[in-house]
Design a protein around this motif. Structure first.
Motif, PDB file in Angstrom:
ATOM      1  N   GLY A 204       0.782  -1.227   0.000  1.00  0.00           N
ATOM      2  CA  GLY A 204       0.000   0.000   0.000  1.00  0.00           C
ATOM      3  C   GLY A 204       0.810   1.271   0.000  1.00  0.00           C
ATOM      4  O   GLY A 204       0.263   2.348   0.170  1.00  0.00           O
ATOM      5  N   VAL A 205       2.142   1.174  -0.174  1.00  0.00           N
ATOM      6  CA  VAL A 205       2.964   2.373  -0.212  1.00  0.00           C
ATOM      7  C   VAL A 205       3.813   2.324  -1.477  1.00  0.00           C
ATOM      8  O   VAL A 205       3.930   1.310  -2.143  1.00  0.00           O
ATOM      9  CB  VAL A 205       3.876   2.479   1.028  1.00  0.00           C
ATOM     10  N   SER A 206       4.428   3.482  -1.807  1.00  0.00           N
ATOM     11  CA  SER A 206       5.315   3.522  -2.957  1.00  0.00           C
ATOM     12  C   SER A 206       6.490   2.589  -2.721  1.00  0.00           C
ATOM     13  O   SER A 206       7.012   2.491  -1.608  1.00  0.00           O
ATOM     14  CB  SER A 206       5.817   4.955  -3.182  1.00  0.00           C
ATOM     15  N   SER A 207       6.910   1.917  -3.772  1.00  0.00           N
ATOM     16  CA  SER A 207       8.014   0.973  -3.622  1.00  0.00           C
ATOM     17  C   SER A 207       8.754   0.830  -4.940  1.00  0.00           C
ATOM     18  O   SER A 207       8.249   1.168  -6.011  1.00  0.00           O
ATOM     19  CB  SER A 207       7.507  -0.397  -3.153  1.00  0.00           C
ATOM     20  N   VAL A 208       9.964   0.312  -4.847  1.00  0.00           N
ATOM     21  CA  VAL A 208      10.797   0.027  -6.012  1.00  0.00           C
ATOM     22  C   VAL A 208      11.229  -1.430  -5.927  1.00  0.00           C
ATOM     23  O   VAL A 208      11.606  -1.917  -4.864  1.00  0.00           O
ATOM     24  CB  VAL A 208      12.031   0.958  -6.070  1.00  0.00           C
ATOM     25  N   GLU A 209      11.166  -2.115  -7.068  1.00  0.00           N
ATOM     26  CA  GLU A 209      11.491  -3.543  -7.127  1.00  0.00           C
ATOM     27  C   GLU A 209      12.806  -3.732  -7.875  1.00  0.00           C
ATOM     28  O   GLU A 209      13.006  -3.211  -8.976  1.00  0.00           O
ATOM     29  CB  GLU A 209      10.370  -4.288  -7.848  1.00  0.00           C
ATOM     30  N   PHE A 210      13.716  -4.487  -7.261  1.00  0.00           N
ATOM     31  CA  PHE A 210      15.014  -4.807  -7.843  1.00  0.00           C
ATOM     32  C   PHE A 210      14.993  -6.292  -8.211  1.00  0.00           C
ATOM     33  O   PHE A 210      14.763  -7.141  -7.341  1.00  0.00           O
ATOM     34  CB  PHE A 210      16.136  -4.516  -6.855  1.00  0.00           C
ATOM     35  N   SER A 211      15.236  -6.617  -9.487  1.00  0.00           N
ATOM     36  CA  SER A 211      15.123  -7.995  -9.955  1.00  0.00           C
ATOM     37  C   SER A 211      16.378  -8.410 -10.706  1.00  0.00           C
ATOM     38  O   SER A 211      16.834  -7.701 -11.618  1.00  0.00           O
ATOM     39  CB  SER A 211      13.915  -8.157 -10.888  1.00  0.00           C
ATOM     40  N   LEU A 212      16.913  -9.555 -10.327  1.00  0.00           N
ATOM     41  CA  LEU A 212      18.048 -10.145 -11.027  1.00  0.00           C
ATOM     42  C   LEU A 212      17.543 -11.321 -11.850  1.00  0.00           C
ATOM     43  O   LEU A 212      16.772 -12.147 -11.362  1.00  0.00           O
ATOM     44  CB  LEU A 212      19.101 -10.625 -10.021  1.00  0.00           C
ATOM     45  N   PHE A 213      17.970 -11.396 -13.105  1.00  0.00           N
ATOM     46  CA  PHE A 213      17.520 -12.462 -14.004  1.00  0.00           C
ATOM     47  C   PHE A 213      18.734 -13.172 -14.576  1.00  0.00           C
ATOM     48  O   PHE A 213      19.736 -12.532 -14.904  1.00  0.00           O
ATOM     49  CB  PHE A 213      16.685 -11.873 -15.146  1.00  0.00           C
ATOM     50  N   MET A 389      24.278 -12.020 -26.845  1.00  0.00           N
ATOM     51  CA  MET A 389      22.883 -12.435 -26.967  1.00  0.00           C
ATOM     52  C   MET A 389      22.350 -13.002 -25.660  1.00  0.00           C
ATOM     53  O   MET A 389      21.222 -12.704 -25.248  1.00  0.00           O
ATOM     54  CB  MET A 389      22.730 -13.451 -28.093  1.00  0.00           C
ATOM     55  N   HIS A 390      23.134 -13.829 -24.982  1.00  0.00           N
ATOM     56  CA  HIS A 390      22.698 -14.358 -23.683  1.00  0.00           C
ATOM     57  C   HIS A 390      22.465 -13.215 -22.697  1.00  0.00           C
ATOM     58  O   HIS A 390      21.489 -13.216 -21.934  1.00  0.00           O
ATOM     59  CB  HIS A 390      23.745 -15.325 -23.129  1.00  0.00           C
ATOM     60  N   LYS A 391      23.360 -12.234 -22.704  1.00  0.00           N
ATOM     61  CA  LYS A 391      23.217 -11.079 -21.816  1.00  0.00           C
ATOM     62  C   LYS A 391      21.930 -10.322 -22.105  1.00  0.00           C
ATOM     63  O   LYS A 391      21.135 -10.023 -21.205  1.00  0.00           O
ATOM     64  CB  LYS A 391      24.401 -10.131 -22.002  1.00  0.00           C
ATOM     65  N   LEU A 392      21.747  -9.980 -23.375  1.00  0.00           N
ATOM     66  CA  LEU A 392      20.590  -9.186 -23.753  1.00  0.00           C
ATOM     67  C   LEU A 392      19.289  -9.934 -23.495  1.00  0.00           C
ATOM     68  O   LEU A 392      18.302  -9.361 -23.026  1.00  0.00           O
ATOM     69  CB  LEU A 392      20.701  -8.791 -25.227  1.00  0.00           C
ATOM     70  N   MET A 393      19.281 -11.224 -23.791  1.00  0.00           N
ATOM     71  CA  MET A 393      18.064 -12.002 -23.574  1.00  0.00           C
ATOM     72  C   MET A 393      17.745 -12.130 -22.091  1.00  0.00           C
ATOM     73  O   MET A 393      16.578 -12.222 -21.706  1.00  0.00           O
ATOM     74  CB  MET A 393      18.204 -13.371 -24.228  1.00  0.00           C
ATOM     75  N   SER A 394      18.760 -12.131 -21.246  1.00  0.00           N
ATOM     76  CA  SER A 394      18.492 -12.176 -19.809  1.00  0.00           C
ATOM     77  C   SER A 394      17.730 -10.932 -19.380  1.00  0.00           C
ATOM     78  O   SER A 394      16.726 -10.999 -18.665  1.00  0.00           O
ATOM     79  CB  SER A 394      19.807 -12.321 -19.032  1.00  0.00           C
ATOM     80  N   GLY A 395      18.183  -9.763 -19.839  1.00  0.00           N
ATOM     81  CA  GLY A 395      17.513  -8.530 -19.449  1.00  0.00           C
ATOM     82  C   GLY A 395      16.141  -8.367 -20.060  1.00  0.00           C
ATOM     83  O   GLY A 395      15.170  -8.022 -19.381  1.00  0.00           O
ATOM     84  N   PHE A 396      16.034  -8.607 -21.353  1.00  0.00           N
ATOM     85  CA  PHE A 396      14.747  -8.440 -22.023  1.00  0.00           C
ATOM     86  C   PHE A 396      13.720  -9.469 -21.536  1.00  0.00           C
ATOM     87  O   PHE A 396      12.518  -9.188 -21.501  1.00  0.00           O
ATOM     88  CB  PHE A 396      14.923  -8.524 -23.534  1.00  0.00           C
ATOM     89  N   SER A 397      14.179 -10.657 -21.155  1.00  0.00           N
ATOM     90  CA  SER A 397      13.249 -11.651 -20.603  1.00  0.00           C
ATOM     91  C   SER A 397      12.665 -11.168 -19.284  1.00  0.00           C
ATOM     92  O   SER A 397      11.474 -11.338 -19.007  1.00  0.00           O
ATOM     93  CB  SER A 397      13.971 -12.986 -20.398  1.00  0.00           C
ATOM     94  N   ALA A 398      13.522 -10.575 -18.438  1.00  0.00           N
ATOM     95  CA  ALA A 398      13.043 -10.056 -17.158  1.00  0.00           C
ATOM     96  C   ALA A 398      11.988  -8.976 -17.371  1.00  0.00           C
ATOM     97  O   ALA A 398      10.937  -8.956 -16.711  1.00  0.00           O
ATOM     98  CB  ALA A 398      14.221  -9.503 -16.350  1.00  0.00           C
ATOM     99  N   LEU A 399      12.263  -8.059 -18.299  1.00  0.00           N
ATOM    100  CA  LEU A 399      11.313  -6.984 -18.581  1.00  0.00           C
ATOM    101  C   LEU A 399      10.020  -7.538 -19.174  1.00  0.00           C
ATOM    102  O   LEU A 399       8.920  -7.108 -18.799  1.00  0.00           O
ATOM    103  CB  LEU A 399      11.950  -5.977 -19.540  1.00  0.00           C
ATOM    104  N   ALA A 400      10.136  -8.500 -20.096  1.00  0.00           N
ATOM    105  CA  ALA A 400       8.944  -9.063 -20.732  1.00  0.00           C
ATOM    106  C   ALA A 400       8.066  -9.786 -19.719  1.00  0.00           C
ATOM    107  O   ALA A 400       6.834  -9.711 -19.786  1.00  0.00           O
ATOM    108  CB  ALA A 400       9.361 -10.018 -21.854  1.00  0.00           C
ATOM    109  N   LEU A 401       8.683 -10.496 -18.772  1.00  0.00           N
ATOM    110  CA  LEU A 401       7.913 -11.166 -17.726  1.00  0.00           C
ATOM    111  C   LEU A 401       7.122 -10.162 -16.903  1.00  0.00           C
ATOM    112  O   LEU A 401       5.945 -10.370 -16.600  1.00  0.00           O
ATOM    113  CB  LEU A 401       8.839 -11.969 -16.821  1.00  0.00           C
ATOM    114  N   ARG A 402       7.766  -9.068 -16.547  1.00  0.00           N
ATOM    115  CA  ARG A 402       7.084  -8.034 -15.751  1.00  0.00           C
ATOM    116  C   ARG A 402       5.948  -7.400 -16.552  1.00  0.00           C
ATOM    117  O   ARG A 402       4.837  -7.229 -16.050  1.00  0.00           O
ATOM    118  CB  ARG A 402       8.091  -6.967 -15.321  1.00  0.00           C
ATOM    119  N   SER A 403       6.217  -7.061 -17.796  1.00  0.00           N
ATOM    120  CA  SER A 403       5.196  -6.416 -18.625  1.00  0.00           C
ATOM    121  C   SER A 403       4.004  -7.332 -18.848  1.00  0.00           C
ATOM    122  O   SER A 403       2.846  -6.908 -18.789  1.00  0.00           O
ATOM    123  CB  SER A 403       5.801  -5.998 -19.969  1.00  0.00           C
ATOM    124  N   LYS A 404       4.276  -8.606 -19.102  1.00  0.00           N
ATOM    125  CA  LYS A 404       3.194  -9.562 -19.325  1.00  0.00           C
ATOM    126  C   LYS A 404       2.331  -9.696 -18.077  1.00  0.00           C
ATOM    127  O   LYS A 404       1.100  -9.725 -18.141  1.00  0.00           O
ATOM    128  CB  LYS A 404       3.767 -10.917 -19.717  1.00  0.00           C
TER     129      LYS A 404
END
Length: 505
Positions: A204-213, A389-404
């Motif tokens: 119920g308060v403002s927050s920031v999420e830190f995610s490692l993928f 490619m492995h690096k980029l896919m790790s980051g974009f996968s994390a973002l895509a999971l959150r967006s989905k």
């Protein structure tokens, strides 16, 4: 897990006998309380300069007790902030720091670690979520300099002394700019917001999420395909018939971390008015962090102080890991330029900070290969392509999971990632970014680059980009496998090759 100063087992040397103890190491929290609480009491009857003097003496005592070295250099801090402005913040900063016991009841801060054998897409991610008050508390401790240096850290962190010292390291003017933005954040967080309740959590308060993928277990954003870590990425990509996602090129007069057009969402352009999530790709180091210069990574930390605690949570990124920061982020400063030309263009007022694109932005920290010495000019070698490619896919996968999960369409703003001081060839990097974003389910790419730099690239390569995008007459947009085969057809040493060859393949 990091033991905070409030942890029952945390100890510190007390050479100045703050606790009047004969022990070599004393309880850290008792030490801080005994040192800082009297400043609050004394401030009731002292003038601004006296309050600042007592505060800086306390900061130097902490530094000496923690490191065994001489006094801390605070000269740039004192030059950048007026005496009255700093004096006004002293009591609130100390109170926020001493709230640590209530905000972190077990005295520890979880670190980001991916489980070794994930069984589902969610376990690819390791998450830590911090409330607004928890973030402010940690940043106040970084200001005071209370954190010991973690064993994995290879740079001059995690405390903010690297900004405060006029020590000849980095750029003096940019450090002053970072301090000004930090003070603006503290004023907004400490002077305008209510005191946290004991035991406050993130509900119920403002927050920031830190995610490692971790891309050893790469996941496709649409949920249809999980890549077997033992499978050949090359074989899989060579058969990927997905059409490339839209790529828009923004040519800027100079580097701009907050260009209004690049970071605006345009719901009218999206079917069914789907909400857009804007993410900024950060050309990071494997040891992420702020610093005294004007790299993109340092400017991002400087502009959005809520990101600073990431350095406490994130160990050295492995070759397959990336960091995603999302949630209630808020940008306080607008930086333009790069390295020596970097400067603070504007401090945002409260009304300006809430404008579209300046709040709620996500940040994707991905470190590229350092293409210097023996790697220089070898961006198109197979081993280097696969690593990136492995690096980029790790980051974009994390973002895509959150967006989905949120039902959003993700848009990534791309700088010249892995170029500049990292020495990469953006002609190759952009194609890799484009393919990785496509297979992971990102909605759109926006490439934001300095116009003079972009025009300096090969005209034939820029024509190729237009052809891939389907912008040329009689050409349709390409799919992933076609671009993948193109990249793998390149010889090593793209810098010395006539790029017109690309068009003739």
């Amino acid at each position: 897990m990091i033991k905070l100063p409030s942890h029952v087992e945390s100890r510190i040397a007390d050479p100045l006998s703050i606790l009047d103890s004969d022990e070599a190491l004393v309880p850290y929290w008792d030490f801080l309380t005994a040192l800082l609480e009297p400043i609050i009491l004394d401030n009731q009857s002292s003038d601004a300069q006296d309050r600042v003097n007592k505060f800086t003496d306390a900061v130097e005592t902490i530094y000496y007790s923690l490191t065994g070295r001489g006094s801390q250099d605070l000269s740039l801090l004192l030059e950048s902030v007026s005496t009255n402005q700093l004096a006004q913040l002293i009591d609130p900063m100390i109170r926020a720091s001493l709230d640590m016991k209530e905000l972190f009841p077990d005295g520890s801060l979880g670190s980001l670690q991916v489980l070794p054998e994930p069984q589902s897409p969610e376990t690819f991610l390791s998450k830590v979520t911090l409330s607004d008050s928890q973030l402010t508390c940690l940043i106040c401790h970084m200001f005071l300099g209370t954190f010991p240096k973690p064993p994995w850290m290879t740079w001059d962190g995690p405390n903010l002394k690297t900004w405060f010292a006029d020590d000849g390291k980095g750029d003096r003017n940019i450090k002053i700019a970072y301090i000004r933005v930090l003070i603006s954040y503290l004023e907004a967080s400490l002077l305008s917001k209510p005191t946290p309740c004991p035991g406050e959590n993130v509900s119920g308060v403002s927050s920031v999420e830190f995610s490692l993928f971790d891309a050893k277990y790469s996941y496709q954003g649409d949920g249809s395909t999980s890549l077997d870590p033992e499978a050949s990425l090359h074989v899989w990509m060579a058969s990927a018939s997905l059409p490339l996602i839209p790529l828009e090129i923004f040519l800027l007069e100079e580097e701009d971390d907050n260009h209004e057009t690049c970071f605006s969402s345009r719901p009218n352009d999206v079917p069914n008015q789907q909400r857009e999530e804007i993410c900024q790709l950060v050309s990071a180091n494997k040891d992420i962090g702020f610093g005294p210069a004007g790299t993109q990574e340092e400017r991002v930390f400087g502009a959005c102080p809520a990101l600073l605690p990431a350095v406490l949570l994130t160990q050295t990124l492995s070759a397959t890991q990336s960091l995603l920061i999302s949630g209630d982020t808020e940008i306080y400063g607008h930086f333009t330029g790069h390295l020596r030309s970097a400067r603070l263009r504007q401090l945002y007022s409260p009304s300006e900070r809430i404008l579209q694109g300046r709040t709620g932005r996500s940040y994707l920290f991905i470190d590229a290969l350092e293409m210097d010495e023996d790697k220089h000019g070898k961006d198109a070698e197979a081993a280097n392509i696969l690593r990136e490619m492995h690096k980029l896919m790790s980051g974009f996968s994390a973002l895509a999971l959150r967006s989905k999960a949120n039902g959003h369409r993700s848009i990534v703003v791309v700088p010249p990632w892995g170029c500049g001081t990292f020495g990469g060839d953006f002609r190759v990097k952009l194609l890799l970014i484009w393919m990785a974003a496509t297979v992971c389910g990102i909605g759109e790419l926006r490439c934001a680059v300095k116009e003079g730099w972009w025009v300096g690239l090969d005209p034939s390569w820029r024509l190729l980009i237009d052809r891939i995008r389907g912008k040329e007459r009689d050409s349709g947009a390409w799919d992933v496998k076609r671009v993948w085969k193109l990249v793998f057809s390149l010889e090593a040493g793209v810098h010395t090759r006539e790029s017109v060859d690309w068009l003739n393949r």
